[in-house]
Scaffold this motif. Structure first.
Motif, PDB file in Angstrom:
ATOM      1  N   LEU A 137     -20.384  13.023  -1.814  1.00 35.43           N
ATOM      2  CA  LEU A 137     -18.924  12.935  -1.804  1.00 35.43           C
ATOM      3  C   LEU A 137     -18.415  12.666  -0.387  1.00 35.43           C
ATOM      4  O   LEU A 137     -17.568  11.798  -0.163  1.00 35.43           O
ATOM      5  N   ILE A 138     -18.976  13.404   0.604  1.00 34.29           N
ATOM      6  CA  ILE A 138     -18.542  13.218   1.998  1.00 34.29           C
ATOM      7  C   ILE A 138     -18.822  11.791   2.444  1.00 34.29           C
ATOM      8  O   ILE A 138     -17.968  11.137   3.049  1.00 34.29           O
ATOM      9  N   ALA A 139     -20.018  11.264   2.093  1.00 29.04           N
ATOM     10  CA  ALA A 139     -20.348   9.883   2.490  1.00 29.04           C
ATOM     11  C   ALA A 139     -19.371   8.890   1.873  1.00 29.04           C
ATOM     12  O   ALA A 139     -18.910   7.957   2.540  1.00 29.04           O
ATOM     13  N   ASN A 140     -19.008   9.100   0.594  1.00 32.27           N
ATOM     14  CA  ASN A 140     -18.092   8.179  -0.087  1.00 32.27           C
ATOM     15  C   ASN A 140     -16.692   8.187   0.516  1.00 32.27           C
ATOM     16  O   ASN A 140     -16.005   7.179   0.499  1.00 32.27           O
ATOM     17  N   VAL A 141     -16.279   9.360   1.030  1.00 31.76           N
ATOM     18  CA  VAL A 141     -14.931   9.461   1.599  1.00 31.76           C
ATOM     19  C   VAL A 141     -14.950   9.046   3.073  1.00 31.76           C
ATOM     20  O   VAL A 141     -14.066   8.339   3.555  1.00 31.76           O
ATOM     21  N   LEU A 142     -16.007   9.486   3.788  1.00 30.06           N
ATOM     22  CA  LEU A 142     -16.029   9.326   5.252  1.00 30.06           C
ATOM     23  C   LEU A 142     -16.368   7.901   5.686  1.00 30.06           C
ATOM     24  O   LEU A 142     -15.716   7.360   6.582  1.00 30.06           O
ATOM     25  N   SER A 143     -17.378   7.264   5.039  1.00 25.60           N
ATOM     26  CA  SER A 143     -17.782   5.925   5.487  1.00 25.60           C
ATOM     27  C   SER A 143     -16.628   4.915   5.490  1.00 25.60           C
ATOM     28  O   SER A 143     -16.372   4.274   6.502  1.00 25.60           O
ATOM     29  N   PRO A 144     -15.881   4.778   4.367  1.00 26.56           N
ATOM     30  CA  PRO A 144     -14.771   3.823   4.397  1.00 26.56           C
ATOM     31  C   PRO A 144     -13.698   4.207   5.415  1.00 26.56           C
ATOM     32  O   PRO A 144     -13.077   3.334   6.027  1.00 26.56           O
ATOM     33  N   ALA A 145     -13.501   5.528   5.622  1.00 29.12           N
ATOM     34  CA  ALA A 145     -12.476   5.965   6.582  1.00 29.12           C
ATOM     35  C   ALA A 145     -12.888   5.619   8.015  1.00 29.12           C
ATOM     36  O   ALA A 145     -12.050   5.249   8.839  1.00 29.12           O
ATOM     37  N   LEU A 146     -14.189   5.735   8.314  1.00 28.66           N
ATOM     38  CA  LEU A 146     -14.666   5.487   9.688  1.00 28.66           C
ATOM     39  C   LEU A 146     -14.807   3.998   9.983  1.00 28.66           C
ATOM     40  O   LEU A 146     -14.836   3.597  11.140  1.00 28.66           O
ATOM     41  N   VAL A 147     -14.957   3.170   8.925  1.00 34.43           N
ATOM     42  CA  VAL A 147     -15.236   1.747   9.148  1.00 34.43           C
ATOM     43  C   VAL A 147     -14.174   0.867   8.498  1.00 34.43           C
ATOM     44  O   VAL A 147     -14.429   0.205   7.490  1.00 34.43           O
ATOM     45  N   PRO A 148     -12.927   0.852   9.079  1.00 37.87           N
ATOM     46  CA  PRO A 148     -11.960  -0.104   8.558  1.00 37.87           C
ATOM     47  C   PRO A 148     -12.411  -1.543   8.853  1.00 37.87           C
ATOM     48  O   PRO A 148     -12.129  -2.463   8.102  1.00 37.87           O
ATOM     49  N   GLU A 149     -13.139  -1.725   9.977  1.00 36.64           N
ATOM     50  CA  GLU A 149     -13.691  -3.046  10.300  1.00 36.64           C
ATOM     51  C   GLU A 149     -15.147  -2.876  10.736  1.00 36.64           C
ATOM     52  O   GLU A 149     -15.541  -1.813  11.173  1.00 36.64           O
ATOM     53  N   GLY A 150     -15.920  -4.000  10.647  1.00 34.62           N
ATOM     54  CA  GLY A 150     -17.339  -3.941  10.970  1.00 34.62           C
ATOM     55  C   GLY A 150     -17.649  -3.384  12.344  1.00 34.62           C
ATOM     56  O   GLY A 150     -18.666  -2.722  12.541  1.00 34.62           O
ATOM     57  N   LYS A 151     -16.745  -3.624  13.319  1.00 33.26           N
ATOM     58  CA  LYS A 151     -17.060  -3.199  14.694  1.00 33.26           C
ATOM     59  C   LYS A 151     -17.111  -1.677  14.856  1.00 33.26           C
ATOM     60  O   LYS A 151     -17.552  -1.166  15.878  1.00 33.26           O
ATOM     61  N   HIS A 152     -16.662  -0.944  13.834  1.00 32.14           N
ATOM     62  CA  HIS A 152     -16.686   0.528  13.936  1.00 32.14           C
ATOM     63  C   HIS A 152     -17.986   1.151  13.446  1.00 32.14           C
ATOM     64  O   HIS A 152     -18.100   2.367  13.384  1.00 32.14           O
ATOM     65  N   ILE A 153     -18.960   0.321  13.074  1.00 30.96           N
ATOM     66  CA  ILE A 153     -20.215   0.883  12.529  1.00 30.96           C
ATOM     67  C   ILE A 153     -20.951   1.806  13.526  1.00 30.96           C
ATOM     68  O   ILE A 153     -21.444   2.862  13.135  1.00 30.96           O
ATOM     69  N   PRO A 154     -21.004   1.455  14.838  1.00 24.00           N
ATOM     70  CA  PRO A 154     -21.643   2.391  15.786  1.00 24.00           C
ATOM     71  C   PRO A 154     -20.998   3.776  15.766  1.00 24.00           C
ATOM     72  O   PRO A 154     -21.692   4.801  15.818  1.00 24.00           O
ATOM     73  N   LEU A 155     -19.658   3.826  15.648  1.00 24.89           N
ATOM     74  CA  LEU A 155     -18.956   5.109  15.595  1.00 24.89           C
ATOM     75  C   LEU A 155     -19.439   5.911  14.376  1.00 24.89           C
ATOM     76  O   LEU A 155     -19.745   7.101  14.478  1.00 24.89           O
ATOM     77  N   MET A 156     -19.540   5.227  13.222  1.00 20.18           N
ATOM     78  CA  MET A 156     -19.967   5.897  11.995  1.00 20.18           C
ATOM     79  C   MET A 156     -21.378   6.496  12.155  1.00 20.18           C
ATOM     80  O   MET A 156     -21.619   7.645  11.792  1.00 20.18           O
ATOM     81  N   LEU A 157     -22.304   5.718  12.735  1.00 17.45           N
ATOM     82  CA  LEU A 157     -23.672   6.221  12.911  1.00 17.45           C
ATOM     83  C   LEU A 157     -23.679   7.426  13.846  1.00 17.45           C
ATOM     84  O   LEU A 157     -24.440   8.376  13.656  1.00 17.45           O
ATOM     85  N   GLY A 158     -22.813   7.393  14.873  1.00 15.38           N
ATOM     86  CA  GLY A 158     -22.708   8.518  15.810  1.00 15.38           C
ATOM     87  C   GLY A 158     -22.210   9.775  15.120  1.00 15.38           C
ATOM     88  O   GLY A 158     -22.753  10.871  15.291  1.00 15.38           O
ATOM     89  N   VAL A 159     -21.169   9.610  14.274  1.00 18.18           N
ATOM     90  CA  VAL A 159     -20.585  10.763  13.575  1.00 18.18           C
ATOM     91  C   VAL A 159     -21.608  11.380  12.624  1.00 18.18           C
ATOM     92  O   VAL A 159     -21.746  12.600  12.530  1.00 18.18           O
ATOM     93  N   TYR A 160     -22.373  10.520  11.914  1.00 17.96           N
ATOM     94  CA  TYR A 160     -23.365  11.053  10.972  1.00 17.96           C
ATOM     95  C   TYR A 160     -24.553  11.722  11.678  1.00 17.96           C
ATOM     96  O   TYR A 160     -25.277  12.506  11.064  1.00 17.96           O
ATOM     97  N   ALA A 161     -24.776  11.391  12.948  1.00 18.24           N
ATOM     98  CA  ALA A 161     -25.895  12.029  13.660  1.00 18.24           C
ATOM     99  C   ALA A 161     -25.560  13.475  14.028  1.00 18.24           C
ATOM    100  O   ALA A 161     -26.453  14.301  14.189  1.00 18.24           O
ATOM    101  N   ILE A 162     -24.243  13.790  14.150  1.00 20.36           N
ATOM    102  CA  ILE A 162     -23.854  15.141  14.613  1.00 20.36           C
ATOM    103  C   ILE A 162     -24.360  16.244  13.667  1.00 20.36           C
ATOM    104  O   ILE A 162     -25.048  17.166  14.110  1.00 20.36           O
ATOM    105  N   PRO A 163     -24.078  16.161  12.318  1.00 19.91           N
ATOM    106  CA  PRO A 163     -24.608  17.238  11.457  1.00 19.91           C
ATOM    107  C   PRO A 163     -26.140  17.290  11.435  1.00 19.91           C
ATOM    108  O   PRO A 163     -26.717  18.371  11.302  1.00 19.91           O
ATOM    109  N   ALA A 164     -26.804  16.127  11.589  1.00 15.95           N
ATOM    110  CA  ALA A 164     -28.275  16.118  11.572  1.00 15.95           C
ATOM    111  C   ALA A 164     -28.837  16.891  12.764  1.00 15.95           C
ATOM    112  O   ALA A 164     -29.761  17.691  12.633  1.00 15.95           O
ATOM    113  N   VAL A 165     -28.246  16.658  13.952  1.00 20.24           N
ATOM    114  CA  VAL A 165     -28.709  17.354  15.164  1.00 20.24           C
ATOM    115  C   VAL A 165     -28.383  18.849  15.064  1.00 20.24           C
ATOM    116  O   VAL A 165     -29.218  19.710  15.388  1.00 20.24           O
TER     117      VAL A 165
END
Length: 414
Positions: A137-165
């Motif tokens: 559910l979080i991925a379905n809501v968060l990914s589209p919110a973080l990536v309005p355009e393709g150039k925001h993909i690095p930001l999305m990968l950074g945000v998803y790394a935080i809970p993993a670390v």
């Protein structure tokens, strides 16, 4: 966290494809690799859980997850200038995260058996299992919110790394004990689960268990397909991506509620078999209504209600079926009995995904369709959706008529 990493790209597939200069098919592989890797590695994970122990499994999973998410981030760092290789870094990162997934998904029954008394097991299992759909559910809501355009993909990968670390740090520092100092139940006291291979042989000879694995493996496979294909099924009839997203969210949230209520009920009454049979039939009915309603335009309310009901009854079965798997296969280790069901579900999920996509029909372009089209027009999903409902109903009937078992673990405890 593992499930967020799995479905990072599914909701923003088109933008990811453009950003990495690869085809949509290559982006879909980032999700499919999870299913494929967890089939062989699922067996390794069951052995780790039952032979090496819960603590090692959780810590190993956390480290794999963190390493994978960091390698995924390397793929977008400008100063490394990887060029055309950046996709492969991403792919390798996904593969490492995929190795972590079975270790975590198999652990709820083990956790419930080792750390909780018998009247709290179904609830404990339910709370641990339901962190799964929550991640989706979080991925379905968060990914589209973080990536309005393709150039925001690095930001999305950074945000998803935080809970993993964070999870990795917590697991490594926080988990000291393999088992609690005093066992919470009789079956945990003399927890002499069978050696891995012996357990495997016992399961393959156990008729009720095989039936449970086929029916619930199929059920989980259908849920995977439903979540992954929902947007494609609805867009051809003119429903928007936002509406498909809302349906996916309702499906998951109602599922969490259903699982919570049924977990509490089964802990009080011990009616594992009755409750799973009733819920299986009701979710099959919901799938039939969905199949019919999704073939017509302007049925938004009806579709939202059936998606909610399909989730409510379908997800509710999941933790109870996992406990039931342990009950009908005791004294086989909890990791092995739940692990095999999960491996069955991944195999059935892959087969279903391929089958349903093969049954689609190309239709000429329709002005009211909202699909992002390729050259040959849209896909009509009428046959696949009806086949899915038919399979769901057939499995429900098979399970209701033929499944019987004793609660072996509860008998052993009394």
């Amino acid at each position: 966290s593992t499930l967020q990493l799995w479905l990072t790209f599914a909701p923003v597939a088109d933008k990811a494809a453009a950003y990495f200069h690869v085809s949509l098919e290559m982006v879909n592989w980032l999700s499919i690799v999870y299913l494929l890797i967890s089939i062989p590695f699922g067996l390794v994970a069951t052995w780790v859980l039952d032979s090496v122990g819960l603590r090692c499994a959780v810590i190993l999973s956390a480290w794999l997850n963190m390493t994978g998410s960091i390698i995924r981030m390397l793929s977008v760092l400008k100063f490394l200038s990887l060029g055309s290789q950046s996709y492969w870094y991403l792919f390798i990162g996904q593969c490492l995260c995929a190795l972590a997934q079975p270790l975590i998904i198999f652990s709820p029954t083990k956790l419930a058996a080792l750390w909780f008394p018998d009247h709290q097991r179904a609830t404990a299992n339910m709370i641990a299992s339901m962190s799964n759909p929550l991640g989706i559910l979080i991925a379905n809501v968060l990914s589209p919110a973080l990536v309005p355009e393709g150039k925001h993909i690095p930001l999305m990968l950074g945000v998803y790394a935080i809970p993993a670390v964070t999870a990795c740090a917590l697991a490594t520092v926080g988990i000291h004990e393999k088992v609690p100092p005093t066992p919470p139940s009789a079956s945990a006291t003399n927890s002499t689960s069978q050696p891995f291979l012996t357990g495997l042989k016992m399961l393959l000879r156990n008729k009720p268990y095989i039936m449970l694995a086929v029916c619930f493996g199929g059920g989980i496979g259908m849920f995977t397909c439903f979540s992954a294909l929902l947007e494609q099924i609805l867009c051809e009839k003119g429903y928007s991506n936002e509406f498909a997203g809302l349906n996916g969210a309702l499906f998951t949230v109602c599922g969490l509620l259903g699982a919570f209520l049924l977990g509490l009920y089964v802990d009080r009454t011990r009616k594992f078999i009755e409750s799973t049979k009733i819920c299986f039939c009701l979710s099959a009915l919901a799938s039939i209504v969905f199949a019919v309603a999704s073939r017509f335009r302007h049925q938004a309310v009806m579709l939202a209600i059936t998606s909610s009901l399909f989730g409510f009854f379908g997800f509710a079965i999941y933790p109870i079926a996992m406990e039931l798997a342990v009950e009908c296969s005791y004294p086989v280790g909890e990791g092995t009995s739940t692990g095999l069901i999960f491996v069955a579900s991944q195999i059935e999920g892959v087969i279903l995904m391929i089958l349903l996509q093969a049954l689609t029909v190309r239709v000429s372009e329709d002005p009211s369709s909202t699909c992002a089209l390729d050259q040959d027009g849209a896909l009509d999903w009428t046959t696949p959706v009806l086949v899915l409902a038919g399979l769901c109903s057939a499995m429900a009937c098979f399970y209701v008529i033929f499944f019987h078992t004793d609660y072996k673990r509860l008998h052993a405890e009394t």
